[in-house]
Motif scaffolding. Structure first.
Motif, short mmCIF file in Angstrom:
data_model
loop_
_atom_site.label_atom_id
_atom_site.label_comp_id
_atom_site.label_asym_id
_atom_site.label_seq_id
_atom_site.Cartn_x
_atom_site.Cartn_y
_atom_site.Cartn_z
N ASP A 186 -0.17 -8.82 -103.69
CA ASP A 186 0.11 -8.09 -104.90
C ASP A 186 1.42 -7.94 -104.95
O ASP A 186 2.16 -7.43 -104.04
CB ASP A 186 -0.84 -6.78 -104.93
CG ASP A 186 -0.81 -6.20 -106.09
OD1 ASP A 186 0.35 -5.43 -106.28
OD2 ASP A 186 -1.79 -6.17 -106.68
N PRO A 187 2.05 -8.43 -106.33
CA PRO A 187 3.44 -8.18 -106.38
C PRO A 187 3.98 -6.72 -106.44
O PRO A 187 5.00 -6.51 -106.52
CB PRO A 187 3.74 -8.83 -107.58
CG PRO A 187 2.39 -8.81 -108.50
CD PRO A 187 1.10 -9.02 -107.26
N THR A 188 2.84 -5.78 -106.72
CA THR A 188 3.15 -4.35 -106.73
C THR A 188 2.88 -3.46 -105.33
O THR A 188 4.13 -2.87 -104.97
CB THR A 188 2.29 -3.62 -107.88
OG1 THR A 188 2.65 -4.34 -109.09
CG2 THR A 188 2.83 -2.13 -108.04
N SER A 189 1.80 -3.75 -104.83
CA SER A 189 1.79 -3.03 -103.75
C SER A 189 1.96 -3.80 -102.28
O SER A 189 2.04 -2.92 -101.25
CB SER A 189 0.04 -2.69 -103.59
OG SER A 189 -0.77 -3.62 -103.63
N GLY A 190 2.11 -4.99 -102.37
CA GLY A 190 2.42 -5.78 -101.28
C GLY A 190 1.00 -5.90 -100.34
O GLY A 190 1.09 -6.81 -99.17
N LYS A 191 -0.29 -5.58 -100.85
CA LYS A 191 -1.38 -5.82 -100.28
C LYS A 191 -1.73 -7.26 -100.15
O LYS A 191 -1.79 -7.95 -101.11
CB LYS A 191 -2.53 -5.12 -100.80
CG LYS A 191 -3.82 -5.35 -100.11
CD LYS A 191 -5.07 -4.59 -100.82
CE LYS A 191 -6.17 -4.55 -100.00
NZ LYS A 191 -7.60 -3.93 -100.80
N ALA A 192 -2.28 -7.85 -98.97
CA ALA A 192 -2.36 -9.30 -98.51
C ALA A 192 -4.02 -9.35 -98.59
O ALA A 192 -4.51 -8.73 -97.86
CB ALA A 192 -1.94 -9.90 -97.37
N THR A 193 -4.50 -10.29 -99.30
CA THR A 193 -5.80 -10.62 -99.40
C THR A 193 -6.20 -12.08 -99.26
O THR A 193 -5.34 -12.73 -100.03
CB THR A 193 -6.53 -10.24 -100.85
OG1 THR A 193 -6.12 -8.85 -100.97
CG2 THR A 193 -7.86 -10.37 -100.69
N LEU A 194 -7.03 -12.36 -98.34
CA LEU A 194 -7.41 -13.83 -98.14
C LEU A 194 -8.39 -14.42 -99.20
O LEU A 194 -9.24 -13.93 -99.82
CB LEU A 194 -8.41 -14.07 -96.81
CG LEU A 194 -8.44 -15.25 -96.29
CD1 LEU A 194 -7.18 -15.88 -95.70
CD2 LEU A 194 -9.49 -15.42 -94.92
N SER A 195 -7.59 -15.46 -99.78
CA SER A 195 -8.19 -16.05 -100.81
C SER A 195 -9.65 -17.06 -100.52
O SER A 195 -9.79 -17.46 -99.27
CB SER A 195 -7.10 -17.19 -101.54
OG SER A 195 -8.12 -17.89 -102.53
N HIS A 196 -10.56 -16.95 -101.37
CA HIS A 196 -11.81 -18.00 -101.09
C HIS A 196 -11.34 -19.37 -101.17
O HIS A 196 -12.25 -20.06 -100.73
CB HIS A 196 -12.91 -17.60 -102.31
CG HIS A 196 -13.25 -16.25 -102.08
ND1 HIS A 196 -13.83 -15.83 -101.07
CD2 HIS A 196 -13.39 -15.35 -103.06
CE1 HIS A 196 -14.20 -14.35 -101.39
NE2 HIS A 196 -13.84 -14.25 -102.54
N ASP A 197 -10.44 -19.63 -101.34
CA ASP A 197 -9.80 -21.11 -101.44
C ASP A 197 -9.29 -21.52 -100.19
O ASP A 197 -9.06 -22.81 -100.01
CB ASP A 197 -8.74 -21.56 -102.50
CG ASP A 197 -9.12 -21.10 -104.16
OD1 ASP A 197 -10.46 -21.34 -104.14
OD2 ASP A 197 -8.29 -20.74 -104.87
N SER A 198 -9.36 -20.57 -99.08
CA SER A 198 -8.92 -21.13 -97.76
C SER A 198 -9.88 -22.13 -97.21
O SER A 198 -11.16 -22.05 -97.42
CB SER A 198 -8.63 -20.01 -96.75
OG SER A 198 -7.76 -18.93 -97.45
N GLY A 199 -9.11 -23.00 -96.39
CA GLY A 199 -10.22 -24.00 -95.76
C GLY A 199 -9.91 -24.46 -94.67
O GLY A 199 -8.49 -24.18 -93.89
#
Length: 203
Positions: A172-185
């Protein structure tokens, strides 16, 4: 009165072999053989973070994207007034070469959100690997419209884990929170390189 001359066996060897000079040479050769062999250090690859920093030093602004292609990091930077520059950073030496630049006046509004983002590309890649350890292969600013007609903005950080898995982490460009995307493989077709043939970098 006769004097007796005593010559030790060690001295005899020296005399027979050619005297003190030969003995000194033999001693020097022996010391050289016993000397430790110098080890040449292998330089570590320039990380994504270092590459981004080097590019910004060459062309001040905001990093829009970076990815590694073989032995080169490609870094896109948006400077003042929306001026865009493409730079290459050698992954071994860290040397920076500016490939080209243009004003891109028509895209000033498109870069407004990127320039205003509280979280930079470097901060995003740090947040991504802190949450999902691995080597950063690429970082890019994504500005997408979702199904609800709303614009979704985030940093997409591609991370390669020690197990060879490729993960796309959205920051997130505001909070900096990192979330794993469903596109990962796992082990995608570019597992030996980065996105678009890139190879990854370390953070």
């Amino acid at each position: 009165m006769k004097r007796k001359l005593f010559v030790s066996s060690a001295a005899a060897v020296v005399l027979v072999a050619g005297g003190p000079v030969a003995a000194a040479a033999a001693s020097t050769a022996g010391d050289a053989a016993r000397a430790p062999t110098a080890v040449t250090a292998v330089p570590a690859d320039v990380s994504a973070e270092t590459a981004a920093g080097a590019a910004l030093k060459k062309f001040p602004g905001v990093v829009e994207s970076l990815d590694k292609d073989g032995s080169v990091w490609h870094v896109d930077v948006i400077g003042k007034g929306g001026k865009h520059a493409e730079l290459e950073v050698d992954s071994s030496s860290g040397a920076v070469t500016q490939q080209n630049s243009d004003d891109n006046d028509d895209n000033d509004n498109g870069y407004a959100a990127l320039i205003a983002a509280k979280v930079t590309a470097i901060q995003a890649l740090k947040a991504a690997v802190a949450a999902h350890p691995g080597q950063v292969r690429s970082v890019s600013w994504d500005d997408d419209d979702n199904d609800n007609g709303k614009t979704s903005r985030y940093w997409n950080v591609e991370v390669k884990t020690s197990g060879g898995q490729t993960q796309n982490v959205h920051v997130d460009p505001t909070s900096g929170k990192a979330t794993l995307s469903h596109d990962s493989g796992d082990n995608d077709e570019n597992s030996d390189g980065g996105s678009d043939g890139s190879d990854g970098g370390s953070n």
